[in-house]
Design an enzyme around this catalytic site. Structure first.
Site, mmCIF file in Angstrom:
data_model
loop_
_atom_site.group_PDB
_atom_site.id
_atom_site.type_symbol
_atom_site.label_atom_id
_atom_site.label_comp_id
_atom_site.label_asym_id
_atom_site.label_seq_id
_atom_site.Cartn_x
_atom_site.Cartn_y
_atom_site.Cartn_z
ATOM 1 N N ASN B 80 -100.640 -54.979 -11.923
ATOM 2 C CA ASN B 80 -101.734 -54.990 -12.897
ATOM 3 C C ASN B 80 -102.386 -56.352 -13.047
ATOM 4 O OD1 ASN B 80 -99.395 -52.983 -14.442
ATOM 5 N ND2 ASN B 80 -101.381 -52.161 -13.818
ATOM 6 N N ILE B 87 -106.036 -59.735 -15.945
ATOM 7 C CA ILE B 87 -104.956 -58.814 -16.294
ATOM 8 C C ILE B 87 -105.557 -57.477 -16.709
ATOM 9 C CG2 ILE B 87 -102.965 -58.439 -17.793
ATOM 10 C CD1 ILE B 87 -102.938 -61.504 -18.194
ATOM 11 N N CYS B 88 -105.037 -56.415 -16.118
ATOM 12 C CA CYS B 88 -105.452 -55.062 -16.484
ATOM 13 C C CYS B 88 -104.454 -54.537 -17.516
ATOM 14 C CB CYS B 88 -105.477 -54.178 -15.239
ATOM 15 S SG CYS B 88 -106.040 -52.531 -15.576
ATOM 16 N N LEU B 89 -104.814 -54.674 -18.791
ATOM 17 C CA LEU B 89 -103.914 -54.281 -19.880
ATOM 18 C C LEU B 89 -104.754 -53.614 -20.959
ATOM 19 C CD1 LEU B 89 -101.120 -54.305 -21.173
ATOM 20 C CD2 LEU B 89 -101.599 -56.602 -22.021
#
Lengths: 297, 151
Positions: B80, B87-89
């Site tokens: 991620n 950041i893919c959050l």
């Protein structure tokens, strides 16, 4: 002698203003009764029926229209008028209603109050109303004044109809000269609807009792709404000493979000609601009506 | 000048100092409170253990109504994390809430290191290895852990 008999016949055929007023009151009861019934079943079925609230708001006037149209088709009178034994006839010829007059009567009977109710709701909520809405409301005021004048003229036997709507449609109210000819099925259905009329009165009485209980009666202790399970990081982030969850400072102008129960600064919650439309903590959808000012003494 | 965002950030910094969470730390840069430097230590019992990963956090005046921009400065091999450190959050995007403070953000990112979400990959190679070849994935992670020592 013959003239006297004719005058007596005419007088007997003309309904009094009190019966007309009572029938109008009964017609006006249909919508709030249906709304109350929907509210009752809606609450019992599912608390989160929230999205279908709009459907309910539109369903009641539609059902009201269907009911009125059924009575106008079968008995040439509205629901309330039929209950008091009245009938709509064409003023000039004394004939019963044709299809177009039935449709127009049902539509005006149902949707004029509907539109007026919508307008008044928006104004009481202080929503921004456009100029045409203001003019429409003024038109309703003018209509009510004209109706009062018509009622007075009808009372003193100067006019043949009691309402501008009836004058517009070319109709008047009379007692039917002979009982209605209906098949068995129609008779049963209309009888059931007349029983429903008594039920409407009961719902009104029940609603009044309900309101009275809310005002001064004893409150049964309601169960607390369950607390939403929040992610661990949110739970740890929430302030421990009563600060605002958004700015983490002392709360200024405390405002509770009645949907989630959390308390914020007025400025923090309003700016967040305008941008996102949700509660900052629970993400439940909220609107301005859900914010409650909290006063400290 | 003092704005709601800056007052909130000073509050976040104070909370981070008074009650520091385990395995993360952060502080504003010397001359700009809107830009923070942070460090996340790799969680125990994961391939990231013993790593020290540096991040930058950029806030705007819309904070806390809008999430900050968080990027890894250290090289991180994770399903991620993008190549540029982004950041893919979800809590930094559509599920953001103003109740998240800097401490919560860093703790969430630390949790992400332990529990990747390979279904929304930012690094397709890492996501594929995580699902199909866990041994190779852990080897690549350990390499970036050793790299973080040097930075």
């Amino acid at each position: 002698m013959a003239e006297a008999a004719n005058v007596r016949q005419n007088l007997q055929n003309v309904p009094s203003i009190f019966e007309i007023s009572a029938s109008e009151t009964l017609d006006n009861l249909i919508y709030p009764a249906l709304s109350k019934i929907f509210d009752y079943f809606g609450l019992r079925l599912d608390f989160k029926l929230w999205g279908s609230l709009r459907i309910q708001e539109e369903l009641s006037p539609l059902l009201t229209w269907l009911l009125q149209y059924l009575y106008l088709r079968k008995r040439a009178s509205s629901f309330g008028e039929s209950f008091y034994g009245l009938q709509r006839t064409v003023t000039t010829t004394g004939d019963l209603l044709n299809r177009r007059q039935q449709f127009a009567s049902a539509t005006l009977l149902t949707f004029m109050p509907y539109v007026e109710r919508k307008l008044r709701t928006r104004i009481t909520r202080h929503e921004d109303t456009s100029p045409w809405e203001q003019r429409l409301l003024s038109a309703f005021h003018a209509f009510h004044a004209a109706k009062a004048a018509h009622t007075f003229f009808y009372l003193v036997k100067y006019a043949s109809n009691h309402s501008p709507i009836f004058r517009l449609l070319g109709l008047t109210l009379r007692y039917p000269s002979e009982p209605p000819k209906e098949d068995q099925w129609t008779y049963v259905v209309l009888k059931m609807l007349e029983v429903l009329a008594f039920f409407l009165q009961f719902v009104q009485w029940w609603y009044s009792n309900d309101q009275r209980r809310k005002v001064g009666g004893t409150l049964i202790n309601p169960e607390a709404m369950p607390r939403k399970q929040l992610p661990k990081e949110v739970q740890q982030s929430l302030p421990q000493r009563g600060e605002c969850p958004v700015c983490l400072l002392s709360i200024q102008t405390p405002t509770a979000c009645s949907v989630s129960g959390y308390v914020f600064c007025w400025k923090c919650i309003v700016s967040h609601m305008k941008e996102h439309g949700t509660c900052p903590v629970t993400h439940y959808p909220i609107s301005l009506d859900d914010l409650v000012r909290i006063y400290e003494t | 000048m003092s704005t709601p965002a800056r007052r909130r950030l000073m509050r976040d910094f104070k909370r981070l100092q008074e009650d520091p969470p385990t395995g993360v730390s952060g502080a504003p840069t010397d001359n700009n409170i809107m830009i923070w430097n942070a460090v996340i230590f790799g969680p125990h019992d994961t391939p990231f253990e013993d790593g020290t990963f540096k991040l930058t956090i950029e806030f705007t005046e819309e904070y806390p109504n809008k999430p900050p921009t968080v990027r890894f400065v250290s090289k991180v091999f994770h399903p991620n994390v993008y190549a540029d450190g982004g950041i893919c959050l979800d809590i930094l995007q559509n599920r953001w809430s103003p109740t998240y403070d800097v401490s919560a953000i860093l703790t969430s990112i630390q949790s992400l290191l332990s529990d990747p979400n390979p279904n929304s990959p930012a690094n397709s190679t890492a996501a594929q290895l995580y699902k199909e070849n866990r041994r190779e994935y852990e080897k690549r992670v350990k390499a970036c852990v050793e790299q973080s020592f040097i930075d």
